[in-house]
Design a protein around this motif. Structure first.
Motif, PDB file in Angstrom:
ATOM      1  N   ALA A  22     -35.633   4.934   7.474  1.00 38.34           N
ATOM      2  CA  ALA A  22     -35.936   4.316   8.770  1.00 38.34           C
ATOM      3  C   ALA A  22     -34.909   4.728   9.821  1.00 38.34           C
ATOM      4  CB  ALA A  22     -35.971   2.802   8.624  1.00 38.34           C
ATOM      5  N   LEU A  23     -33.631   4.748   9.438  1.00 36.86           N
ATOM      6  CA  LEU A  23     -32.580   5.141  10.376  1.00 36.86           C
ATOM      7  C   LEU A  23     -32.706   6.608  10.788  1.00 36.86           C
ATOM      8  CD1 LEU A  23     -29.500   3.247   8.882  1.00 36.86           C
ATOM      9  CD2 LEU A  23     -30.472   2.925  11.160  1.00 36.86           C
ATOM     10  N   ILE A  24     -33.015   7.455   9.844  1.00 36.49           N
ATOM     11  CA  ILE A  24     -33.189   8.879  10.157  1.00 36.49           C
ATOM     12  C   ILE A  24     -34.351   9.071  11.134  1.00 36.49           C
ATOM     13  CG2 ILE A  24     -33.857  11.113   9.199  1.00 36.49           C
ATOM     14  CD1 ILE A  24     -32.310  10.275   6.632  1.00 36.49           C
ATOM     15  N   ALA A  25     -35.432   8.339  10.902  1.00 36.50           N
ATOM     16  CA  ALA A  25     -36.587   8.424  11.805  1.00 36.50           C
ATOM     17  C   ALA A  25     -36.219   7.923  13.204  1.00 36.50           C
ATOM     18  CB  ALA A  25     -37.752   7.618  11.243  1.00 36.50           C
ATOM     19  N   ASP A  26     -35.428   6.855  13.267  1.00 35.92           N
ATOM     20  CA  ASP A  26     -35.009   6.327  14.572  1.00 35.92           C
ATOM     21  C   ASP A  26     -34.063   7.288  15.284  1.00 35.92           C
ATOM     22  OD1 ASP A  26     -36.514   4.027  14.443  1.00 35.92           O
ATOM     23  OD2 ASP A  26     -34.915   2.809  13.572  1.00 35.92           O
ATOM     24  N   TYR A  27     -33.266   8.018  14.519  1.00 39.51           N
ATOM     25  CA  TYR A  27     -32.343   8.988  15.121  1.00 39.51           C
ATOM     26  C   TYR A  27     -33.111  10.134  15.773  1.00 39.51           C
ATOM     27  CZ  TYR A  27     -27.929  11.572  15.577  1.00 39.51           C
ATOM     28  OH  TYR A  27     -26.822  12.219  16.074  1.00 39.51           O
ATOM     29  N   GLU A  28     -34.314  10.362  15.286  1.00 39.84           N
ATOM     30  CA  GLU A  28     -35.171  11.413  15.856  1.00 39.84           C
ATOM     31  C   GLU A  28     -36.009  10.901  17.025  1.00 39.84           C
ATOM     32  OE1 GLU A  28     -37.334  12.630  12.416  1.00 39.84           O
ATOM     33  OE2 GLU A  28     -35.682  13.811  11.591  1.00 39.84           O
ATOM     34  N   ASN A  29     -35.927   9.595  17.276  1.00 38.14           N
ATOM     35  CA  ASN A  29     -36.651   8.988  18.391  1.00 38.14           C
ATOM     36  C   ASN A  29     -35.907   9.310  19.689  1.00 38.14           C
ATOM     37  OD1 ASN A  29     -37.028   6.750  20.438  1.00 38.14           O
ATOM     38  ND2 ASN A  29     -38.551   6.089  18.936  1.00 38.14           N
ATOM     39  N   ASP A  30     -36.594   9.926  20.636  1.00 40.73           N
ATOM     40  CA  ASP A  30     -35.953  10.374  21.874  1.00 40.73           C
ATOM     41  C   ASP A  30     -35.331   9.232  22.668  1.00 40.73           C
ATOM     42  OD1 ASP A  30     -36.580  12.991  21.356  1.00 40.73           O
ATOM     43  OD2 ASP A  30     -38.399  13.014  22.583  1.00 40.73           O
ATOM     44  N   THR A  31     -35.995   8.073  22.691  1.00 38.37           N
ATOM     45  CA  THR A  31     -35.479   6.934  23.457  1.00 38.37           C
ATOM     46  C   THR A  31     -34.174   6.427  22.876  1.00 38.37           C
ATOM     47  OG1 THR A  31     -37.718   6.262  24.087  1.00 38.37           O
ATOM     48  CG2 THR A  31     -35.988   4.609  24.282  1.00 38.37           C
ATOM     49  N   ILE A  32     -34.154   6.224  21.566  1.00 39.64           N
ATOM     50  CA  ILE A  32     -32.933   5.740  20.909  1.00 39.64           C
ATOM     51  C   ILE A  32     -31.838   6.798  20.976  1.00 39.64           C
ATOM     52  CG2 ILE A  32     -31.932   5.080  18.687  1.00 39.64           C
ATOM     53  CD1 ILE A  32     -34.547   3.644  18.046  1.00 39.64           C
ATOM     54  N   ARG A  33     -32.198   8.046  20.729  1.00 38.85           N
ATOM     55  CA  ARG A  33     -31.210   9.136  20.755  1.00 38.85           C
ATOM     56  C   ARG A  33     -30.573   9.278  22.140  1.00 38.85           C
ATOM     57  NH1 ARG A  33     -31.013  13.486  17.264  1.00 38.85           N
ATOM     58  NH2 ARG A  33     -29.133  14.732  17.623  1.00 38.85           N
ATOM     59  N   SER A  34     -31.353   9.096  23.182  1.00 37.54           N
ATOM     60  CA  SER A  34     -30.815   9.226  24.537  1.00 37.54           C
ATOM     61  C   SER A  34     -29.815   8.113  24.842  1.00 37.54           C
ATOM     62  CB  SER A  34     -31.946   9.215  25.576  1.00 37.54           C
ATOM     63  OG  SER A  34     -32.614   7.968  25.594  1.00 37.54           O
ATOM     64  N   LYS A  35     -30.052   6.918  24.301  1.00 43.27           N
ATOM     65  CA  LYS A  35     -29.115   5.805  24.497  1.00 43.27           C
ATOM     66  C   LYS A  35     -27.796   6.080  23.778  1.00 43.27           C
ATOM     67  CE  LYS A  35     -32.645   2.257  25.176  1.00 43.27           C
ATOM     68  NZ  LYS A  35     -33.302   1.041  24.620  1.00 43.27           N
ATOM     69  N   ILE A  36     -27.879   6.652  22.601  1.00 46.58           N
ATOM     70  CA  ILE A  36     -26.673   7.011  21.850  1.00 46.58           C
ATOM     71  C   ILE A  36     -25.882   8.073  22.602  1.00 46.58           C
ATOM     72  CG2 ILE A  36     -25.804   8.059  19.717  1.00 46.58           C
ATOM     73  CD1 ILE A  36     -28.289   6.844  18.308  1.00 46.58           C
ATOM     74  N   ASP A  37     -26.554   9.111  23.026  1.00 48.14           N
ATOM     75  CA  ASP A  37     -25.876  10.219  23.716  1.00 48.14           C
ATOM     76  C   ASP A  37     -25.306   9.781  25.062  1.00 48.14           C
ATOM     77  OD1 ASP A  37     -26.450  11.935  21.636  1.00 48.14           O
ATOM     78  OD2 ASP A  37     -28.253  12.761  22.565  1.00 48.14           O
ATOM     79  N   ALA A  38     -25.977   8.850  25.728  1.00 45.07           N
ATOM     80  CA  ALA A  38     -25.511   8.386  27.044  1.00 45.07           C
ATOM     81  C   ALA A  38     -24.200   7.619  26.950  1.00 45.07           C
ATOM     82  CB  ALA A  38     -26.578   7.507  27.692  1.00 45.07           C
ATOM     83  N   ALA A  39     -23.908   7.083  25.763  1.00 49.00           N
ATOM     84  CA  ALA A  39     -22.682   6.298  25.578  1.00 49.00           C
ATOM     85  C   ALA A  39     -21.460   7.171  25.285  1.00 49.00           C
ATOM     86  CB  ALA A  39     -22.877   5.291  24.448  1.00 49.00           C
ATOM     87  N   LYS A  40     -21.689   8.461  25.129  1.00 46.21           N
ATOM     88  CA  LYS A  40     -20.576   9.378  24.888  1.00 46.21           C
ATOM     89  C   LYS A  40     -19.941   9.759  26.227  1.00 46.21           C
ATOM     90  CE  LYS A  40     -22.823  11.268  20.770  1.00 46.21           C
ATOM     91  NZ  LYS A  40     -23.397  12.466  20.109  1.00 46.21           N
ATOM     92  N   GLY A  41     -18.760  10.343  26.170  1.00 51.29           N
ATOM     93  CA  GLY A  41     -18.109  10.738  27.416  1.00 51.29           C
ATOM     94  C   GLY A  41     -16.603  10.776  27.270  1.00 51.29           C
ATOM     95  N   ASP A  42     -15.922  10.793  28.401  1.00 46.65           N
ATOM     96  CA  ASP A  42     -14.463  10.935  28.407  1.00 46.65           C
ATOM     97  C   ASP A  42     -13.745   9.683  28.897  1.00 46.65           C
ATOM     98  OD1 ASP A  42     -14.659  13.553  27.514  1.00 46.65           O
ATOM     99  OD2 ASP A  42     -14.809  14.365  29.553  1.00 46.65           O
ATOM    100  N   LYS A  43     -14.391   8.537  28.798  1.00 47.10           N
ATOM    101  CA  LYS A  43     -13.753   7.310  29.287  1.00 47.10           C
ATOM    102  C   LYS A  43     -12.429   7.025  28.592  1.00 47.10           C
ATOM    103  CE  LYS A  43     -18.086   5.005  30.591  1.00 47.10           C
ATOM    104  NZ  LYS A  43     -18.976   3.835  30.324  1.00 47.10           N
ATOM    105  N   TRP A  44     -12.313   7.454  27.339  1.00 44.20           N
ATOM    106  CA  TRP A  44     -11.091   7.206  26.571  1.00 44.20           C
ATOM    107  C   TRP A  44      -9.872   7.872  27.204  1.00 44.20           C
ATOM    108  CZ3 TRP A  44      -8.465  11.432  24.661  1.00 44.20           C
ATOM    109  CH2 TRP A  44      -9.174  12.639  24.651  1.00 44.20           C
TER     110      TRP A  44
END
Length: 229
Positions: free
Chosen positions: A10-32
């Motif tokens: 189920a998690l692997i399938a969700d990782y391939e979901n564009d909506t969920i994947r875009s939320k994950i990728d959007a949280a990345k960055g250089d804020k640290w």
């Protein structure tokens, strides 16, 4: 099919979901890279205790929050001045009165100052061990929050080997009949489970894996929600 295989699929399938994947990728960055971002994350964490996200969002738009968010200027104020500003927007909660939150925030501000300031405290790329040591020395920060703050900022030392165990992980652990309740004791158990059922050729970093669990359990339609309502 075992429960572990079911959850992993189920998690692997969700990782391939564009909506969920875009939320994950959007949280990345250089804020640290911004030392002040650690202060803001500590501040919002304390505000969120016992309060919902709606209250938190409203308070974060206040003039007081914006003023306190700038550590260097806020830290130069007297404790009475700091307390007065904080009283104007810090919410109370069932588990923690606003007076306790304010005392913690002022205490941590003083601690950072006595350690050489915000840049000296968070301006270097600390190891996971050292950063957890710094954060858990702050009032109101335990093992989970000490991992979640740098992970929210996508800190490089926390992209692998770290899992801030919260209610989402406790829920999955219960379904899988594991006792995943403590970040210090059980994060490696979760990572071992992940390595067994979800290879790194599928999901490279533990950071993505952890954030995937959050978005999968908090999305109205997800494969994981069909397995664990």
């Amino acid at each position: 099919m075992s429960k572990s295989t079911e959850v992993a699929s189920a998690l692997i399938a969700d990782y391939e979901n564009d909506t969920i994947r875009s939320k994950i990728d959007a949280a990345k960055g250089d804020k640290w890279k911004d030392p002040n971002a650690f202060w803001v994350k500590y501040l919002t964490n304390q505000m969120h205790i016992g309060s919902n996200s709606v209250v938190l969002s409203k308070r974060m738009s206040s003039t007081g929050f914006i003023e306190v968010s700038k550590f260097n200027s806020f830290s130069k104020l007297s404790k009475d001045q700091q307390s007065e500003i904080l009283m104007g927007f810090i919410p109370g909660g069932k588990n923690c009165r606003k007076e306790i939150k304010i005392a913690r925030i002022i205490s941590v501000c003083e601690k950072i100052n006595s350690s050489g300031g915000i840049k000296r405290t968070f301006g270097n790329i600390l190891s996971k061990v050292d950063l957890i040591k710094v954060l858990t020395s702050f009032d109101g920060v335990g093992a989970k929050v000490a991992r979640n703050i740098p992970m929210d900022l996508y800190h490089p030392s926390f992209r692998n080997g770290s899992i801030p165990i919260d209610t989402n992980w406790i829920k999955i652990g219960k379904y899988l009949e594991f006792n995943w309740t403590n970040s210090e004791k059980h994060e490696q158990d979760i990572i071992d489970w992940r390595n067994k059922y979800i290879g790194r050729e599928v999901i490279k970093d533990d950071w993505d894996f952890d954030r995937l669990v959050y978005w999968s359990l908090n999305s109205v339609q997800s494969n994981l929600r069909n397995v664990i309502p």
